[in-house]
Scaffold this active site. Structure first.
Site, PDB file in Angstrom:
ATOM      1  N   GLU A 251      57.859  53.630  25.165  1.00 39.57           N
ATOM      2  CA  GLU A 251      59.062  53.235  26.035  1.00 39.57           C
ATOM      3  C   GLU A 251      59.760  54.828  25.750  1.00 39.57           C
ATOM      4  O   GLU A 251      60.215  54.882  24.693  1.00 39.57           O
ATOM      5  CB  GLU A 251      59.813  52.264  25.947  1.00 39.57           C
TER       6      GLU A 251
ATOM      7  N   GLU B 272      66.884  65.219  30.645  1.00 41.98           N
ATOM      8  CA  GLU B 272      67.635  64.177  30.285  1.00 41.98           C
ATOM      9  C   GLU B 272      68.663  64.502  29.157  1.00 41.98           C
ATOM     10  O   GLU B 272      68.293  65.159  28.397  1.00 41.98           O
ATOM     11  CB  GLU B 272      66.575  63.085  29.550  1.00 41.98           C
TER      12      GLU B 272
ATOM     13  N   GLY C 295      56.819  60.987  22.406  1.00 42.07           N
ATOM     14  CA  GLY C 295      55.798  60.266  22.816  1.00 42.07           C
ATOM     15  C   GLY C 295      54.475  61.255  22.893  1.00 42.07           C
ATOM     16  O   GLY C 295      53.299  60.653  22.686  1.00 42.07           O
TER      17      GLY C 295
ATOM     18  N   GLY D  26      61.406  56.461  22.077  1.00 45.77           N
ATOM     19  CA  GLY D  26      61.854  57.561  21.962  1.00 45.77           C
ATOM     20  C   GLY D  26      61.702  58.428  23.352  1.00 45.77           C
ATOM     21  O   GLY D  26      61.535  58.154  24.400  1.00 45.77           O
ATOM     22  N   SER D  27      61.980  59.616  22.869  1.00 51.80           N
ATOM     23  CA  SER D  27      61.770  60.704  23.928  1.00 51.80           C
ATOM     24  C   SER D  27      60.547  61.002  24.449  1.00 51.80           C
ATOM     25  O   SER D  27      59.443  60.564  23.634  1.00 51.80           O
ATOM     26  CB  SER D  27      62.408  62.126  23.436  1.00 51.80           C
ATOM     27  N   THR D  28      60.374  61.457  25.728  1.00 50.52           N
ATOM     28  CA  THR D  28      58.998  61.825  26.101  1.00 50.52           C
ATOM     29  C   THR D  28      58.357  62.903  25.488  1.00 50.52           C
ATOM     30  O   THR D  28      56.936  62.832  25.105  1.00 50.52           O
ATOM     31  CB  THR D  28      59.137  62.225  27.768  1.00 50.52           C
ATOM     32  N   ALA D  29      59.093  63.909  24.906  1.00 54.78           N
ATOM     33  CA  ALA D  29      58.340  64.884  24.145  1.00 54.78           C
ATOM     34  C   ALA D  29      57.678  64.315  22.891  1.00 54.78           C
ATOM     35  O   ALA D  29      56.549  64.687  22.596  1.00 54.78           O
ATOM     36  CB  ALA D  29      59.324  65.952  23.824  1.00 54.78           C
TER      37      ALA D  29
ATOM     38  N   LYS E 253      58.981  52.524  10.948  1.00 51.27           N
ATOM     39  CA  LYS E 253      59.645  53.703  10.564  1.00 51.27           C
ATOM     40  C   LYS E 253      61.148  53.820  11.358  1.00 51.27           C
ATOM     41  O   LYS E 253      60.808  53.931  12.797  1.00 51.27           O
ATOM     42  CB  LYS E 253      58.784  55.093  10.698  1.00 51.27           C
TER      43      LYS E 253
ATOM     44  N   CYS F 220      68.155  55.319  26.990  1.00 54.34           N
ATOM     45  CA  CYS F 220      67.183  55.772  27.806  1.00 54.34           C
ATOM     46  C   CYS F 220      67.499  55.425  29.096  1.00 54.34           C
ATOM     47  O   CYS F 220      66.787  56.143  30.149  1.00 54.34           O
ATOM     48  CB  CYS F 220      65.541  55.306  27.225  1.00 54.34           C
TER      49      CYS F 220
END
Length: 486
Positions: free
Chosen positions: A259, A389, A241, A236-239, A183, A293
């Protein structure tokens, strides 16, 4: 090769790519071009049924082709043909990517696309060179560690480097013998679809690569929760993830590679080459307008050289000129969306309100589209510009008097993706490289090289596992211990 193009005349492959063909689908997510803010298309959203169709197609392709069980060199040769075709179709891929993304078309052919082709060749060579091991046991037994592909791997890629991120996921997964359901971001889907079309033309078995479009809430959740997707790889973002981890936990257990976000420091000591440091640091935050990132967004500089270094960086920031991504002469990217532009400006304003001094920039550009001024802010902790970030062209400036203070400033409570270090002192470089809490440390430079053997991944909440390198290939195979009595 003339790369500049009319954005209103570029045909777009709108739909999902399942098996060996584009499945037409009506767009339900409005899409706007970052370079001029114009609405131009719609992105369809794959529901659970469409995701399941892609998964079943991938399973059938593995069964019919025996992709994971063929002579490994066959996988290598097929992937090399695909890489060749990617290079030959670089102009088309570049235009599709530049239209919807933040990547200037002039940087794509020799940059992102060429590197993606190299990476696929790199991983293709692992197919017949990495494998099972015969391990020492006593004389009455034969011990082996056998590795096998997972089967169907799910991959979710971000909008900031669409082709590159697709290559990160597809290359090692396919070389390792898997099929992939991928995706791409709903903001930048078109170049990834064409990448899959090229795989069919290159002779890869139909169904090994399936592209489903949609957002994270619907399509992403359907993928990460699908019981027959054996592994997830996400950038993508930590949120996001964290949300993926939670959804996997709710629906089962499966391995994942994540990542995630970063807030990377760049430490500059007084003995550094200041002209080189200014050039590299500027590039590290201005490349893709800071939408990476690993963007080097925190400048931490020895107090005695802070003023001249800041002046040199501002001089380079002043040279930036905004232009659409479809103009091959542009070197500066827009922000991906109006929402993100507003978010960046909000963080900058909060940083200034908290006592920060804006040395340059600090506002959206007076230009069509979503462009933000290159920005340098001298900050005091705690500042939102240091802790959050930003994902934009915003560089914070902090000073130190000794190594311990520099390391304390560099150590972020949440992120540990990358770090930069500028010094001529080799002993200091080795000493601090060991102490910096980051998955990648660059010394007297700040960017990835074309040495694909070097893995990338973070400490702390910047991720789990590694992309690129031998680690990425091995992460796409599972191991089995075998002990045979003789």
């Amino acid at each position: 090769m003339t790369l500049s193009f009319d954005p209103d005349k570029l045909p777009l492959p709108v739909g999902h790519f399942i098996g060996d063909r584009l499945v037409p689908a009506a767009g339900v997510i409005d899409m706007h071009r970052p370079s001029d803010a114009k609405a131009y298309s719609g992105c369809p959203v794959a529901d659970e049924n469409m995701v399941d169709r892609a998964v079943q197609t991938a399973k059938q392709a593995l069964k019919v082709s025996n992709w994971g069980g063929v002579r490994p060199r066959e996988r290598t040769v097929a992937l090399q043909r695909w890489a060749d075709l990617i290079e030959s179709e670089a102009e088309t891929l570049a235009k599709l990517e530049a239209l919807s993304s933040t990547r200037p078309v002039g940087q794509l052919v020799t940059g992102d696309i060429a590197v993606t082709a190299e990476q696929i060749r790199f991983f293709a060579e692992f197919a017949d060179k990495e494998g099972s091991d015969l391990v020492p046991t006593d004389d009455s037994n034969l011990g082996m560690i056998i590795t096998e592909p997972y089967g169907v791997v799910g991959a979710i890629t971000p909008w900031n480097f669409p082709i590159s991120m697709a290559g990160w996921k597809l290359g090692p997964a396919l070389a390792a013998g898997n099929a992939v359901v991928l995706k791409p971001s709903e903001l930048t889907p078109f170049s990834t679809i064409h990448l899959a079309e090229l795989a069919i033309r290159a002779g890869l078995p139909a169904g090994l690569i399936n592209i489903v479009l949609g957002d994270g809430q619907v399509t992403g959740n359907a993928m990460t929760g699908h019981p027959e997707i054996a592994k997830i790889s996400f950038t993508g973002s930590t949120a996001a993830g964290s949300a993926i981890m939670a959804n996997i936990a709710r629906t089962g257990v499966k391995p994942m590679t994540l990542e995630l976000g970063g807030k990377s420091p760049q430490l500059v000591f007084a003995d550094a080459d200041l002209d080189k440091a200014a050039s590299v640091i500027s590039q590290g935050i201005l490349s893709n307008a800071g939408q990476a990132c690993v963007a080097g967004s925190r400048l931490i500089v020895e107090e005695s050289i802070a003023a001249p270094l800041a002046e040199a960086i501002v001089a380079r920031m002043k040279m930036v000129k905004a232009a659409p991504t479809w103009d091959e002469t542009t070197q500066y990217s827009p922000i991906i969306s109006k929402r993100q532009l507003s978010r960046i400006h909000g963080i900058v304003e909060s940083a200034v309100s908290a006592g920060g001094e804006c040395l340059f920039g600090g506002a959206p550009m007076d230009a069509p589209g979503y462009f933000y001024q290159p920005t340098l802010i001298a900050v005091r902790e705690p500042s939102p510009a240091v802790t959050q970030e930003i994902f934009g062209p915003v560089l914070t400036l902090q000073t130190f008097v000794d190594e311990e203070e520099a390391l304390a400033l560099a150590d972020h409570p949440t992120y540990g993706l990358a770090a930069g270090l500028f010094t001529r002192d080799l002993s200091r470089a080795i000493r601090l490289t060991r102490r910096l809490q980051a998955g990648t440390v660059w010394v007297n430079r700040y960017n990835r090289s074309r040495d694909h053997i070097l893995p990338t991944g973070g400490y702390k909440q910047s991720g789990i596992g590694k992309d690129l390198g031998r680690e990425a290939y091995n992460a796409n195979r599972k191991s089995k211990s075998v002990l045979i009595s003789l």
